[in-house]
Design a protein around this motif. Structure first.
Motif, PDB file in Angstrom:
ATOM      1  N   GLY A 179       0.854  -1.231   0.079  1.00 40.45           N
ATOM      2  CA  GLY A 179      -0.137  -0.038  -0.087  1.00 40.45           C
ATOM      3  C   GLY A 179       0.872   1.143   0.032  1.00 40.45           C
ATOM      4  O   GLY A 179       0.158   2.331  -0.213  1.00 40.45           O
ATOM      5  N   GLY A 180       2.083   1.062   0.327  1.00 43.18           N
ATOM      6  CA  GLY A 180       2.726   2.404   0.161  1.00 43.18           C
ATOM      7  C   GLY A 180       3.557   2.539  -1.008  1.00 43.18           C
ATOM      8  O   GLY A 180       3.544   2.159  -1.985  1.00 43.18           O
ATOM      9  N   GLY A 181       4.452   3.619  -0.866  1.00 45.53           N
ATOM     10  CA  GLY A 181       5.210   4.284  -2.203  1.00 45.53           C
ATOM     11  C   GLY A 181       6.129   3.470  -2.793  1.00 45.53           C
ATOM     12  O   GLY A 181       5.999   2.941  -4.015  1.00 45.53           O
ATOM     13  N   TRP A 182       6.891   2.420  -2.102  1.00 44.46           N
ATOM     14  CA  TRP A 182       7.837   1.661  -2.453  1.00 44.46           C
ATOM     15  C   TRP A 182       7.183   0.535  -3.207  1.00 44.46           C
ATOM     16  O   TRP A 182       7.433  -0.226  -4.090  1.00 44.46           O
ATOM     17  CB  TRP A 182       8.886   1.000  -1.290  1.00 44.46           C
ATOM     18  N   ASP A 183       6.014   0.061  -2.403  1.00 46.13           N
ATOM     19  CA  ASP A 183       5.092  -1.112  -2.912  1.00 46.13           C
ATOM     20  C   ASP A 183       4.625  -0.864  -4.189  1.00 46.13           C
ATOM     21  O   ASP A 183       4.706  -1.636  -5.431  1.00 46.13           O
ATOM     22  CB  ASP A 183       4.069  -1.446  -1.954  1.00 46.13           C
ATOM     23  N   THR A 184       4.027   0.314  -4.330  1.00 42.83           N
ATOM     24  CA  THR A 184       3.379   0.831  -5.634  1.00 42.83           C
ATOM     25  C   THR A 184       4.222   0.814  -6.696  1.00 42.83           C
ATOM     26  O   THR A 184       4.274   0.459  -7.827  1.00 42.83           O
ATOM     27  CB  THR A 184       2.632   2.067  -5.390  1.00 42.83           C
ATOM     28  N   ARG A 219       4.688   1.552   9.833  1.00 47.33           N
ATOM     29  CA  ARG A 219       5.449   0.788   8.909  1.00 47.33           C
ATOM     30  C   ARG A 219       5.132   0.644   7.434  1.00 47.33           C
ATOM     31  O   ARG A 219       6.211   0.074   6.668  1.00 47.33           O
ATOM     32  CB  ARG A 219       5.075  -0.839   9.394  1.00 47.33           C
ATOM     33  N   GLY A 220       3.920   1.174   6.948  1.00 54.28           N
ATOM     34  CA  GLY A 220       3.777   1.192   5.584  1.00 54.28           C
ATOM     35  C   GLY A 220       2.772   2.285   5.369  1.00 54.28           C
ATOM     36  O   GLY A 220       1.879   2.762   6.077  1.00 54.28           O
ATOM     37  N   GLY A 221       2.525   2.688   4.196  1.00 53.13           N
ATOM     38  CA  GLY A 221       1.482   3.431   3.672  1.00 53.13           C
ATOM     39  C   GLY A 221       0.173   3.073   4.072  1.00 53.13           C
ATOM     40  O   GLY A 221      -0.573   3.974   4.398  1.00 53.13           O
ATOM     41  N   MET A 276      13.996   1.282  -3.048  1.00 45.51           N
ATOM     42  CA  MET A 276      14.321   1.871  -2.146  1.00 45.51           C
ATOM     43  C   MET A 276      14.450   3.525  -2.374  1.00 45.51           C
ATOM     44  O   MET A 276      13.579   3.886  -3.512  1.00 45.51           O
ATOM     45  CB  MET A 276      16.107   1.774  -1.715  1.00 45.51           C
ATOM     46  N   GLY A 277      14.747   4.469  -1.628  1.00 45.95           N
ATOM     47  CA  GLY A 277      14.531   5.839  -1.803  1.00 45.95           C
ATOM     48  C   GLY A 277      15.003   6.572  -0.722  1.00 45.95           C
ATOM     49  O   GLY A 277      15.864   6.143   0.363  1.00 45.95           O
ATOM     50  N   ALA A 278      14.875   7.800  -0.858  1.00 38.72           N
ATOM     51  CA  ALA A 278      15.193   8.755   0.463  1.00 38.72           C
ATOM     52  C   ALA A 278      14.730   8.482   1.728  1.00 38.72           C
ATOM     53  O   ALA A 278      15.527   8.814   2.701  1.00 38.72           O
ATOM     54  CB  ALA A 278      14.668  10.151  -0.232  1.00 38.72           C
ATOM     55  N   GLY A 316       1.296  12.947   6.327  1.00 35.93           N
ATOM     56  CA  GLY A 316       2.064  13.117   5.201  1.00 35.93           C
ATOM     57  C   GLY A 316       2.340  11.976   4.325  1.00 35.93           C
ATOM     58  O   GLY A 316       2.656  11.035   4.866  1.00 35.93           O
ATOM     59  N   SER A 317       2.531  12.250   3.008  1.00 37.01           N
ATOM     60  CA  SER A 317       3.068  11.122   2.217  1.00 37.01           C
ATOM     61  C   SER A 317       3.266  11.620   0.864  1.00 37.01           C
ATOM     62  O   SER A 317       2.729  12.793   0.672  1.00 37.01           O
ATOM     63  CB  SER A 317       2.342   9.930   2.246  1.00 37.01           C
ATOM     64  N   GLY A 318       3.604  10.895  -0.257  1.00 31.31           N
ATOM     65  CA  GLY A 318       3.747  11.295  -1.420  1.00 31.31           C
ATOM     66  C   GLY A 318       2.147  11.369  -1.975  1.00 31.31           C
ATOM     67  O   GLY A 318       1.386  10.533  -1.435  1.00 31.31           O
ATOM     68  N   TYR A 319       1.901  12.297  -3.019  1.00 32.50           N
ATOM     69  CA  TYR A 319       0.563  12.513  -3.614  1.00 32.50           C
ATOM     70  C   TYR A 319      -0.151  11.114  -3.947  1.00 32.50           C
ATOM     71  O   TYR A 319      -1.124  10.766  -3.791  1.00 32.50           O
ATOM     72  CB  TYR A 319       0.657  13.451  -4.467  1.00 32.50           C
ATOM     73  N   SER A 320       0.710  10.297  -4.721  1.00 37.29           N
ATOM     74  CA  SER A 320       0.162   9.071  -5.241  1.00 37.29           C
ATOM     75  C   SER A 320      -0.406   8.055  -4.387  1.00 37.29           C
ATOM     76  O   SER A 320      -1.663   7.496  -4.685  1.00 37.29           O
ATOM     77  CB  SER A 320       1.313   8.321  -6.041  1.00 37.29           C
TER      78      SER A 320
END
Length: 319
Positions: free
Chosen positions: A38-43, A185-187, A92-94, A203-207
């Protein structure tokens, strides 16, 4: 034609270099997603997997979600379980850099192989639909009055939204050490907390929030970009007098111990995937900004980003 005869013929063509590119390059690939679903890395990882197959460079992609510690748990599993595997990838990411800075886990990105940066995305801050606050200004007023009463919800400690919350506090004259940040732990977990009104602001990424913003279940009150996002007409923090700007990028690493040739082949596959129709569709759907940077240039970028984040987090009182 008998199956064994067919396979022998294909093998001979491969030796001769006449097998179609898609046959020669396609491989069964494995994708480590160091976060819960459900989070950004998963997407990002699942969109990339689809793009790899769409581009004909992966015959199949299997996914392994392993959330926790800003990706450090998944990173540890990737380091220990994928050595010399030229078909293994990790998103991965920032956020992972921030997690390593704050958590100081026994594994680091120096143990795996940098491949490419894929996208960049800015954070959006949202209020639950039933929030007593109407805008960011009211949240800030409450933050100044009683910092601990404002619960900031988002990803793991050291995530870009965590850093942004600390930067916001500092920018408005509040001690960043006093912010009440609730890490998830996740989005998916963060979204549930926001929708349930268990945090004041998320807060999170718009997506990650797009569908909930569109349905009216979340109210966007500020973005961390320099200018308003094309798909979201919401004032930036800077427009609201809060001097904060921070972006969130995502990339891909390969397994420990692979050769330079294997690294370069993976980079070529990733580059081809980013040109596929499936990836272009994902960029548009999630409002991701293409940010391709590969190989040694990407490795240098990560090193500089790590130093910059460490300095920012130290100044904000997070380290």
């Amino acid at each position: 034609m008998r199956r064994d005869t067919f396979l022998k013929s294909m093998a001979a063509l491969a030796v001769a270099g006449t097998v179609p590119t898609s046959w020669a390059q396609a491989a069964a690939m494995k994708m480590m997603l160091p976060a819960n679903p459900g989070g950004g890395w998963d997407t990002t990882g699942r969109a990339l997997g689809k793009a790899l197959q769409d581009a004909g460079v992966a015959s199949s992609v299997t996914y392994d979600n392993k959330g926790g510690a800003a990706g450090a748990i998944g990173l540890a599993q990737f380091v220990n379980g994928s050595k010399n595997d030229a078909n293994a990838l990790m998103v991965m990411g920032a956020v992972m850099l921030g997690g390593i800075i704050t958590g100081k886990p026994p594994v680091t990105l120096k143990q795996v192989t940098p491949l490419a940066r894929l996208t960049s995305e800015y954070n959006v801050f949202v209020l639950p639909a039933n929030s007593p606050f109407k805008n960011m200004g009211e949240v800030i007023a409450q933050l100044k009055k009683d910092p601990g009463s404002v619960k900031w919800g988002g990803g793991s400690r050291g995530s870009t939204e965590h850093i942004a919350a600390a930067m916001i506090a500092k920018a408005v004259g509040v001690d960043p050490a006093k912010i009440n940040y609730v890490a998830f732990r996740g989005g998916g977990e963060a979204i549930s907390a926001i929708l349930g009104g268990n945090v004041t602001i998320g807060g999170s990424g718009y997506s990650e929030f797009a569908e909930y913003i569109a349905s009216g279940k979340m109210k966007p009150v500020g973005v961390t970009s320099a200018e308003r996002l094309p798909s979201l007409d919401v004032p930036t923090l800077k427009e609201q007098g809060i001097d904060v700007e921070i972006g969130n990028w995502r990339g891909v690493y390969g397994a420990p111990g692979i050769s330079k040739q294997q690294r370069d082949e993976l980079i070529a596959k990733l580059e081809k995937a980013t040109k596929s129709a499936a990836w272009q569709e994902a960029l548009k759907k999630n409002d991701w900004t293409p940010a391709w940077l590969a190989g040694d240039a990407f490795a240098t970028f990560v090193d500089k980003e790590f130093s910059s984040l460490q300095d920012t987090m130290t100044r904000a009182g997070m380290v």
